[in-house]
Each structure stands twice: as C-alpha cells, then as structure tokens.
Design a protein around this motif. Structure first.
Motif, PDB file in Angstrom:
ATOM      1  N   ILE A   1      -2.548  -0.276  -7.450  1.00 46.81           N
ATOM      2  CA  ILE A   1      -1.749   0.703  -7.664  1.00 46.81           C
ATOM      3  C   ILE A   1      -1.478   1.150  -6.736  1.00 46.81           C
ATOM      4  O   ILE A   1      -0.194   2.165  -6.238  1.00 46.81           O
ATOM      5  N   PHE A   2      -2.988   2.377  -5.625  1.00 46.28           N
ATOM      6  CA  PHE A   2      -2.128   2.717  -4.774  1.00 46.28           C
ATOM      7  C   PHE A   2      -1.877   2.444  -3.554  1.00 46.28           C
ATOM      8  O   PHE A   2      -0.801   2.934  -2.631  1.00 46.28           O
ATOM      9  N   MET A   3      -2.440   1.164  -3.496  1.00 42.24           N
ATOM     10  CA  MET A   3      -1.874   0.459  -1.933  1.00 42.24           C
ATOM     11  C   MET A   3      -0.455   0.635  -2.717  1.00 42.24           C
ATOM     12  O   MET A   3       0.229   0.169  -1.213  1.00 42.24           O
ATOM     13  N   LEU A   4       0.520   0.085  -3.829  1.00 42.02           N
ATOM     14  CA  LEU A   4       1.743  -0.679  -4.009  1.00 42.02           C
ATOM     15  C   LEU A   4       2.143   1.686  -3.480  1.00 42.02           C
ATOM     16  O   LEU A   4       3.247   1.281  -3.304  1.00 42.02           O
ATOM     17  N   VAL A   5       1.731   2.397  -4.095  1.00 43.24           N
ATOM     18  CA  VAL A   5       2.304   3.530  -4.204  1.00 43.24           C
ATOM     19  C   VAL A   5       2.249   3.966  -2.069  1.00 43.24           C
ATOM     20  O   VAL A   5       3.603   4.461  -2.014  1.00 43.24           O
ATOM     21  N   THR A   6       1.436   3.210  -1.918  1.00 41.19           N
ATOM     22  CA  THR A   6       1.590   3.923  -0.566  1.00 41.19           C
ATOM     23  C   THR A   6       2.840   3.180   0.341  1.00 41.19           C
ATOM     24  O   THR A   6       3.617   3.857   0.871  1.00 41.19           O
ATOM     25  N   GLY A   7       2.786   2.178   0.034  1.00 43.04           N
ATOM     26  CA  GLY A   7       3.640   1.250   0.751  1.00 43.04           C
ATOM     27  C   GLY A   7       5.639   1.864  -0.065  1.00 43.04           C
ATOM     28  O   GLY A   7       6.220   1.901   0.419  1.00 43.04           O
ATOM     29  N   LEU A   8       5.777   2.530  -0.833  1.00 43.86           N
ATOM     30  CA  LEU A   8       7.119   2.152  -1.239  1.00 43.86           C
ATOM     31  C   LEU A   8       7.076   4.245  -0.980  1.00 43.86           C
ATOM     32  O   LEU A   8       8.355   4.082  -0.138  1.00 43.86           O
ATOM     33  N   VAL A   9       5.827   5.092  -0.421  1.00 42.72           N
ATOM     34  CA  VAL A   9       6.118   5.609  -0.085  1.00 42.72           C
ATOM     35  C   VAL A   9       6.476   5.756   1.573  1.00 42.72           C
ATOM     36  O   VAL A   9       7.479   6.136   1.582  1.00 42.72           O
ATOM     37  N   GLU A  10       5.798   4.882   1.745  1.00 43.13           N
ATOM     38  CA  GLU A  10       6.477   4.549   3.113  1.00 43.13           C
ATOM     39  C   GLU A  10       8.041   3.586   3.294  1.00 43.13           C
ATOM     40  O   GLU A  10       8.462   4.941   4.679  1.00 43.13           O
ATOM     41  N   HIS A  11       8.607   3.330   2.349  1.00 43.63           N
ATOM     42  CA  HIS A  11      10.201   3.104   2.377  1.00 43.63           C
ATOM     43  C   HIS A  11      10.704   3.831   2.350  1.00 43.63           C
ATOM     44  O   HIS A  11      11.711   4.055   2.457  1.00 43.63           O
ATOM     45  N   GLN A  12      10.280   5.300   1.312  1.00 44.35           N
ATOM     46  CA  GLN A  12      11.087   5.768   0.563  1.00 44.35           C
ATOM     47  C   GLN A  12      11.530   6.495   2.017  1.00 44.35           C
ATOM     48  O   GLN A  12      12.866   8.240   1.808  1.00 44.35           O
ATOM     49  N   ARG A  13      10.532   7.310   3.134  1.00 47.81           N
ATOM     50  CA  ARG A  13      10.305   7.679   4.260  1.00 47.81           C
ATOM     51  C   ARG A  13      11.058   7.017   5.449  1.00 47.81           C
ATOM     52  O   ARG A  13      11.371   7.638   6.450  1.00 47.81           O
ATOM     53  N   ASN A  14      11.796   5.922   4.870  1.00 44.49           N
ATOM     54  CA  ASN A  14      12.305   4.458   6.137  1.00 44.49           C
ATOM     55  C   ASN A  14      11.674   4.808   7.081  1.00 44.49           C
ATOM     56  O   ASN A  14      12.023   4.209   8.184  1.00 44.49           O
ATOM     57  N   ARG A  15      10.986   4.485   6.768  1.00 39.94           N
ATOM     58  CA  ARG A  15       9.521   3.803   7.858  1.00 39.94           C
ATOM     59  C   ARG A  15       9.342   2.073   7.364  1.00 39.94           C
ATOM     60  O   ARG A  15       8.224   2.086   6.808  1.00 39.94           O
ATOM     61  N   LYS A  16      10.925   2.022   7.983  1.00 38.31           N
ATOM     62  CA  LYS A  16      10.782  -0.028   6.885  1.00 38.31           C
ATOM     63  C   LYS A  16      10.418  -0.530   8.334  1.00 38.31           C
ATOM     64  O   LYS A  16      10.223  -1.785   8.253  1.00 38.31           O
ATOM     65  N   GLY A  17       8.766  -0.493   8.551  1.00 31.13           N
ATOM     66  CA  GLY A  17       7.888  -0.949   9.864  1.00 31.13           C
ATOM     67  C   GLY A  17       6.965  -1.453   9.391  1.00 31.13           C
ATOM     68  O   GLY A  17       6.993  -2.410   7.455  1.00 31.13           O
ATOM     69  N   PHE A  18       6.634  -2.374   9.812  1.00 31.98           N
ATOM     70  CA  PHE A  18       5.327  -2.823   8.779  1.00 31.98           C
ATOM     71  C   PHE A  18       3.832  -2.243   8.083  1.00 31.98           C
ATOM     72  O   PHE A  18       4.176  -3.196   7.777  1.00 31.98           O
ATOM     73  N   TRP A  19       3.927  -1.297   8.503  1.00 35.82           N
ATOM     74  CA  TRP A  19       2.334  -0.355   7.344  1.00 35.82           C
ATOM     75  C   TRP A  19       3.123  -1.102   5.929  1.00 35.82           C
ATOM     76  O   TRP A  19       2.176  -0.793   5.018  1.00 35.82           O
ATOM     77  N   GLY A  20       4.302  -0.891   5.911  1.00 32.46           N
ATOM     78  CA  GLY A  20       4.992  -0.474   4.547  1.00 32.46           C
ATOM     79  C   GLY A  20       4.462  -1.628   3.972  1.00 32.46           C
ATOM     80  O   GLY A  20       4.714  -1.645   2.338  1.00 32.46           O
ATOM     81  N   TYR A  21       5.366  -2.803   4.772  1.00 32.56           N
ATOM     82  CA  TYR A  21       5.342  -4.091   4.042  1.00 32.56           C
ATOM     83  C   TYR A  21       3.897  -4.433   4.301  1.00 32.56           C
ATOM     84  O   TYR A  21       3.470  -5.107   3.106  1.00 32.56           O
ATOM     85  N   LEU A  22       2.892  -4.157   5.272  1.00 32.33           N
ATOM     86  CA  LEU A  22       1.435  -4.851   5.566  1.00 32.33           C
ATOM     87  C   LEU A  22       0.803  -4.208   3.765  1.00 32.33           C
ATOM     88  O   LEU A  22      -0.087  -4.839   3.260  1.00 32.33           O
ATOM     89  N   SER A  23       1.094  -2.624   3.534  1.00 36.25           N
ATOM     90  CA  SER A  23       0.394  -2.417   2.569  1.00 36.25           C
ATOM     91  C   SER A  23       0.699  -2.885   0.922  1.00 36.25           C
ATOM     92  O   SER A  23       0.557  -2.873  -0.142  1.00 36.25           O
ATOM     93  N   ILE A  24       2.234  -3.010   0.713  1.00 42.32           N
ATOM     94  CA  ILE A  24       2.805  -3.849  -0.177  1.00 42.32           C
ATOM     95  C   ILE A  24       2.038  -5.058  -0.099  1.00 42.32           C
ATOM     96  O   ILE A  24       1.320  -5.808  -1.292  1.00 42.32           O
ATOM     97  N   LEU A  25       2.429  -5.955   0.845  1.00 40.52           N
ATOM     98  CA  LEU A  25       1.522  -7.257   0.604  1.00 40.52           C
ATOM     99  C   LEU A  25      -0.381  -7.892  -0.091  1.00 40.52           C
ATOM    100  O   LEU A  25      -0.875  -8.508  -0.572  1.00 40.52           O
ATOM    101  N   VAL A  26      -1.047  -6.637   0.756  1.00 37.13           N
ATOM    102  CA  VAL A  26      -2.908  -6.220   0.569  1.00 37.13           C
ATOM    103  C   VAL A  26      -1.977  -5.552  -1.008  1.00 37.13           C
ATOM    104  O   VAL A  26      -3.461  -6.321  -1.855  1.00 37.13           O
ATOM    105  N   SER A  27      -1.382  -5.098  -1.412  1.00 41.54           N
ATOM    106  CA  SER A  27      -1.266  -4.450  -3.097  1.00 41.54           C
ATOM    107  C   SER A  27      -1.305  -5.824  -3.830  1.00 41.54           C
ATOM    108  O   SER A  27      -2.130  -6.077  -4.973  1.00 41.54           O
TER     109      SER A  27
END
Length: 77
Positions: free
Chosen positions: A37-63
């Motif tokens: 859940i923490f990793m999913l929230v981290t990925g969603l926060v990255e996407h809300q910041r309009n940083r749709k790069g590697f780390w947002g997708y990676l944290s969602i995949l890891v979650s």
C-alpha cells in the motif's frame, strides 16, 4: 495524499520494528500488505506531481508484486 504516505510509512516502520524485536514472524504478510500500500501511494504521488517517469511506474509495479507475494502468504499459510 502526502499525509497518508507518512502515516503508512510510520506504520510500516513500527510493524517491522515489532517483528524484529519480538522475532515473531507470523505477521509478515500484514507487513508486506502495508508495504504494498505504501509503494502504491508513493507511485500515485509521483504521478500527481506530473513526474510520469520511470520511478512512478516502478513503484506501482513493485507494489503489485509485493501485493501478490503478501496474498500468497495469506493463502498458503
């Protein structure tokens, strides 16, 4: 969203500390679930910041992977 990320992070740290101190590893699937859940929230926060790069997708995949592992821990034990 940022406050929920901090609350979940504190809960993950407290639960993992409890598991390490007591050496009672029966709660590991719950720890994995909260970590997912923490990793999913981290990925969603990255996407809300309009940083749709590697780390947002990676944290969602890891979650998703951690969620899969924690569900296996619930059902196989």
């Amino acid at each position: 969203m940022q406050k929920s990320k901090v609350i979940i992070a504190i809960f993950v740290i407290c639960l993992s500390s409890y598991l390490l101190i007591t050496k009672n590893f029966e709660l590991v699937p719950y720890l994995m679930l909260t970590l997912a859940i923490f990793m999913l929230v981290t990925g969603l926060v990255e996407h809300q910041r309009n940083r749709k790069g590697f780390w947002g997708y990676l944290s969602i995949l890891v979650s998703l992977f951690i969620l899969f592992v924690s569900l296996q821990g619930f059902f196989l034990n």
